[in-house]
Design a protein around this motif. Structure first.
Motif, PDB file in Angstrom:
ATOM      1  N   ASP A 144       0.833  -1.206   0.000  1.00 21.41           N
ATOM      2  CA  ASP A 144       0.000   0.000   0.000  1.00 21.41           C
ATOM      3  C   ASP A 144       0.868   1.257   0.000  1.00 21.41           C
ATOM      4  OD1 ASP A 144      -2.370  -1.430   0.047  1.00 21.41           O
ATOM      5  OD2 ASP A 144      -2.396  -1.549   2.236  1.00 21.41           O
ATOM      6  N   PHE A 145       1.992   1.149   0.662  1.00 22.70           N
ATOM      7  CA  PHE A 145       2.904   2.292   0.762  1.00 22.70           C
ATOM      8  C   PHE A 145       4.248   1.908   0.129  1.00 22.70           C
ATOM      9  CE2 PHE A 145       0.126   2.214   4.503  1.00 22.70           C
ATOM     10  CZ  PHE A 145      -0.610   3.370   4.261  1.00 22.70           C
ATOM     11  N   LEU A 146       4.721   2.680  -0.815  1.00 24.63           N
ATOM     12  CA  LEU A 146       5.983   2.428  -1.510  1.00 24.63           C
ATOM     13  C   LEU A 146       6.993   3.521  -1.160  1.00 24.63           C
ATOM     14  CD1 LEU A 146       4.553   1.434  -5.008  1.00 24.63           C
ATOM     15  CD2 LEU A 146       5.446  -0.094  -3.243  1.00 24.63           C
ATOM     16  N   LEU A 147       8.260   3.120  -1.111  1.00 27.09           N
ATOM     17  CA  LEU A 147       9.331   4.064  -0.811  1.00 27.09           C
ATOM     18  C   LEU A 147       9.975   4.512  -2.114  1.00 27.09           C
ATOM     19  CD1 LEU A 147      10.989   2.147   2.177  1.00 27.09           C
ATOM     20  CD2 LEU A 147       9.209   3.894   2.250  1.00 27.09           C
ATOM     21  N   ARG A 148      10.371   5.789  -2.156  1.00 18.52           N
ATOM     22  CA  ARG A 148      11.045   6.323  -3.344  1.00 18.52           C
ATOM     23  C   ARG A 148      12.524   6.514  -3.035  1.00 18.52           C
ATOM     24  NH1 ARG A 148       7.944   8.377  -7.300  1.00 18.52           N
ATOM     25  NH2 ARG A 148       9.669   9.691  -7.956  1.00 18.52           N
TER      26      ARG A 148
END
Length: 980
Positions: A144-148
């Motif tokens: 649901d949450f992705l890191l850049r």
């Protein structure tokens, strides 16, 4: 009870959260996990230690292969499942966004697999680039949450909860397959849910693991608690949900047993000394009632103190009591007719009870020797009474009597001592006729007896005149000779020394007694004499032959005269129409369809077959005995279309059900009257079979009246009753007995015309039917509230029993469909009718109509009115509508059934003559037993006095009081009239 269940439910919601049994939690491991990776030649999964959000060191796995299409596996060690069959896997991870990595092979998902095994070392492992067959895919997980890459935002992790159902083997392996992902596995937790141990509602439930949506857990009652009465074989149970939480409340909950009260909802404590609790349940311990106590904790009842008792019918919480003290101040007042009234005062001490009654014992003494009084001495209303007064009759002149009055209550029979009593001595010395002697039978037949006797010797005081001692008449009583205590005396009077008894049973022994009456009152009855009627065939044969000969001659002569008259009529006027003659013949004859050998013949003879294509069913309006009841249209060629009611025979019927169904049509087909439901025809050639009748727009009369409560005038209601009576007169003339006349079986059309319906002879009523029924001793169901007493007891259904039912229908109509006898049970109704109780007039009911109801409810069926008389009476009422405004039954002057004037007291010489004149001689004995021996005493009677004298029937009370009113009325030209 409802409040307790609400509190228990709140406790469950607030306290009983689900428990978890953790099988694996990497967050708690600080050393190497030593999980397997593949391919081993190029391992990409790295195990590292990091600090979590709470600055604790945890072991994690990381992988980042965004430029590779190779599958990289991470497999856990063997995880035992213990007792869980539904396991949950919680995965916490972070994942890089592929767009920031700029790699074509990059993916943002990974896949989770499982493999069940009973061994710690699996037979196969992830040995290839794709999962082996033994591994089962669990889920593909996306973030649901992705890191850049290079991002400055907070590092937000993802958490996924996976569910594994139906795990059967001892344990399992989990595997994570990564292809082109850049992620970190922060933690992995494997657990199953369970309901914790629970004590609630005085029951203990063990820890329970749900193996399905819900799992039933069986508990046990806590110490000193039991299941409720009637559920002693059922243990308490609760449902454990798959979420590990207890659901609902316990079934068959436990409660503290007698002698123990609740301490919270998990413990029962004993009642202290001096307290008790008589039953199990939620009650609390209470102090012992008066004159009782207990020394032992945990008592369910309290023992009475010495000298005090508790009756078997008393509840355990009732106070102990003792027998009452003796009655006070007895007074015996001797009347002039060898009868006396005995009165006394209540005891000073009732013994702590209210159920006090008295027993009166009688002894006759001669030469200081006393013995129980003979059977001719009557104590009324009984030797055992609750009031403080009795009447004693049948005493002998110049005799000494000793009367003992005992006081008793509910515990007197349990006491070892004799009841407290008081005595009073009475010596009779009145100027009344002596014993009649020489009572004998002079002649007899099969149904009659002629009796004679000698005049008595008269006892005369010096100050009495000869006229006072003269015998006025004699009273004779007789009854069939039966068992002890079952005598039902009948009384006749005679002015001479003989009497003829008629209407007796043949070859039967009768007991007879006679006594004389002077101005001063009755003398004693003589000893019982046994006489008998003749058996069949032993009457005077000559007299029978003469009577038969005369009857034959009269019949022959009558036949000759009738033939001559018929010949003259036929010569003077044309012959009647044959069809009219047949119709008049049919009007007086009803044919029972069950007498036909083939019931189908009765259907063809009395009904008309209709083609099914002529009928169109529009809607279902109810349910009948054999199937549905519908409304439809009937369109027969050559006739106008009209609405009809359609009764259908449901499928799966038996031959008997079909025969019973069509028999109602065979009965209706014989009736043609505007107040009888009209049969249009039947359909028997196709399925389902149908009965078609005229459609009644307003439905059943009882529900129609309830819906329109108070909407009709008195004349409209009387018009409805007149229509019902006219229909019943027609049925009675045809010798048809309805058996189930009630407002529910009367239908009403749009013009308020009432029509009698429901002619089914076989009725399969059940106990939970809307029509309350009673199973008679001879079998069959009877609607008690509408049925005459003789029909209930002996199934004697006649037009007279229909007249009783018509009286109930009148009450239903005038009360706008109220339930007869309200909420009384069937047995209460039967008992009340046997005790001469009758329904009171409904609100605003005209007095004349209630009189007619009372006529219909006469106990003797021969005294009930015929329907032709009812129709005539209602017609007179309709022609005089002003009489409907009189609702005072005591001053009603509008007779319906009889025009005879009520006898006046002033025209009668004695109470006996007056009672015979108004047809109330049945109460003669009761009047004398209650001291009502003179016309002066009768002239001041009230309703309360009549009740004490045993006149409980409302109609008889009004009749007697109306006669008395004529003596006190100043206007002798408006004497009331009989309604009987």
């Amino acid at each position: 009870m409802a409040l307790q269940r609400v509190l228990l439910l709140l406790r469950l919601l607030l306290c009983c959260y689900g428990d978890e049994e953790v099988l694996l939690n990497t967050k708690l491991v600080t050393s190497d996990l030593q999980w397997s990776v593949y391919p081993g030649s190029d391992p990409q999964w790295d195990e590292v230690s990091v600090l979590d959000d709470e600055h604790n060191t945890v072991r994690t796995f990381e992988i980042c292969t965004p430029n590779s299409a190779t599958y990289h596996w991470l497999r856990t060690n063997w995880v035992p499942r213990k007792t869980g069959t539904t396991l949950y896997v919680e995965i916490r991870f972070t994942m890089m966004e592929c767009s920031s990595l700029n790699q074509r092979q990059c993916k943002e998902t990974f896949t989770v697999f499982s493999y069940e095994s009973d061994l710690a070392t699996p037979s196969r492992g992830p040995l290839g680039p794709s999962p082996p067959e033994s591994f089962q895919k669990v889920a593909t997980v996306a973030a649901d949450f992705l890191l850049r890459r290079g991002g400055d935002g907070a590092r937000r992790s993802n958490t996924r909860l996976l569910r594994l159902d139906g795990v059967k083997k001892a344990g399992l392996y989990l595997a994570i397959q990564s292809q082109g992902t850049c992620m970190a596995l922060l933690s992995l937790k494997v657990f199953y849910r369970k309901c914790p141990p629970l004590t609630v509602a005085f029951a203990t439930f063990p820890e329970t693991v749900p193996h399905s949506l819900v799992q039933q857990a069986v508990g046990v009652c806590v110490e000193n608690a039991v299941t409720p009465p009637g559920e002693h074989t059922t243990l308490p149970s609760m449902l454990c949900g798959e979420d590990g939480q207890w659901a609902g409340l316990p079934s068959s909950s436990c409660s503290c047993r007698p002698g123990y009260e609740a301490d919270g909802d998990a413990r029962c404590r004993a009642c202290p000394a001096g307290h008790f609790k008589p039953s199990s349940g939620l009650g609390t311990c209470t102090s012992c009632p008066d004159f009782s106590g207990t020394q032992v904790p945990g008592s369910a009842y309290c023992l009475c103190r010495h000298g005090y008792l508790r009756a078997d019918s008393d509840s355990p919480s009732a106070a102990c009591s003792k027998p009452p003290s003796a009655p006070r101040s007895p007074v015996a007042q001797l009347n002039s007719s060898l009868s006396l009234s005995l009165e006394w005062g209540p005891p000073l001490d009732f013994g702590g009870r209210s159920d006090v009654w008295y027993r009166v014992l009688c002894e006759r003494c001669h030469d200081d020797v006393c013995s129980p009084c003979e059977g001719s001495v009557l104590i009324g209303p009984s030797t055992t009474v609750t009031q403080t007064r009795v009447m004693v009759m049948g005493l002998r002149p110049r005799a000494l009597y000793v009367f003992t009055v005992q006081s008793l209550n509910g515990v007197s029979a349990l006491s070892q001592s004799q009841p407290s009593a008081v005595r009073v001595n009475v010596t009779t010395n009145t100027n009344v006729p002596g014993l009649v002697s020489g009572l004998r039978r002079t002649s007899a037949s099969e149904t009659s007896l002629t009796l004679e006797w000698a005049p008595p010797s008269l006892i005369q005081n010096p100050d009495q005149t000869k006229t006072a001692s003269r015998v006025l008449d004699y009273q004779l009583r007789y009854c069939p000779k039966q068992g002890e205590g079952s005598m039902q005396w009948q009384y006749v009077s005679s002015r001479g020394h003989s009497v003829v008894l008629l209407g007796l049973r043949r070859s039967t022994q009768y007991l007879v007694q006679v006594r004389a009456r002077a101005v001063t009152g009755f003398g004693p009855f003589c000893a019982e004499t046994s006489v008998s009627t003749l058996p069949e065939g032993q009457s005077h044969l000559v007299l029978i032959a003469v009577l038969v000969t005369m009857a034959i001659l009269l019949l022959v002569g009558g036949a000759m005269v009738a033939a001559l008259c018929y010949r003259r009529r036929t010569q003077r006027r044309p012959t009647r129409d044959k069809s009219s003659f047949q119709m008049n013949q049919n009007m007086t004859l009803y044919i029972d369809p069950f007498t036909y050998e083939d019931p189908e013949l009765a259907v063809r003879q009395f009904t008309r077959e209709i083609d099914a294509s002529c009928v169109k069913i529009e809607e279902v309006i109810g349910a009948g005995e054999f199937g549905e009841v519908c409304r439809g249209r009937l369109h027969v060629p050559g006739r106008p279309q009209n609405y009809v009611a359609i009764k259908t025979l449901k499928g799966g019927y038996t031959d008997k059900q079909r025969r019973d169904f069509l028999s109602e049509a065979s009965i209706m087909g014989q009736f043609q009257h505007p107040n009888i439901i009209h049969l249009e025809g039947v359909i028997t050639s196709s399925c389902p079979a149908m009965i078609l009748t005229e459609y009644m727009e307003n439905g059943a009369l009882d529900s129609f009246l309830r819906v329109n409560d108070g909407q009709f005038t008195g004349i409209q209601l009387v018009g409805m009753l007149r229509g019902i009576a006219a229909g019943m007169k027609y049925l009675s003339d045809m010798s048809y007995v309805h058996r189930d006349l009630a407002a529910r079986n009367i239908l009403v059309n749009a013009n308020l015309v009432c029509k009698v319906s429901d002619f089914g002879l076989s009725r399969f009523l059940t106990e939970n039917s809307s029509d309350p029924t009673y199973t008679s001793s001879l079998g069959g169901k009877i609607p008690i509230r509408w049925t005459a007493p003789e029909a209930i007891a002996y199934r004697k259904f006649t037009s007279a029993s229909d007249a009783w039912s018509y009286g109930i229908v009148m009450w239903e109509v005038m009360s706008y469909g109220e339930r007869p006898y309200w909420d009384m049970s069937n047995q209460d109704v039967i008992n009340a009718i046997e005790q001469d109780y009758r329904l009171p007039p409904p609100t605003d009911c005209p007095a004349a109509l209630h009189w007619l109801m009372l006529d219909c409810w006469q106990k003797e069926r021969a005294n009930r009115p015929r329907f032709c008389d009812v129709v005539s009476g209602l017609d007179r009422l309709i022609r005089n509508p002003a009489s409907l405004k009189n609702t005072d039954s005591a001053h009603s002057s509008q007779p319906l059934l009889d025009q005879r004037p009520i006898a006046r007291l002033s025209s009668c010489s004695s109470v006996s003559d007056w009672l015979r004149a108004i047809k109330m001689e049945r109460y003669e004995q009761s009047f004398f037993q209650n001291g009502l021996c003179t016309l002066e005493e009768v002239s001041v009677l009230t309703t309360e006095d009549l009740l004490r004298a045993g006149v409980t029937l409302a109609g008889h009370q009004k009749k007697i009081l109306s006669s008395i009113q004529t003596l006190r009325s100043s206007d002798q030209s408006h004497a009331p009239t009989l309604l009987y």
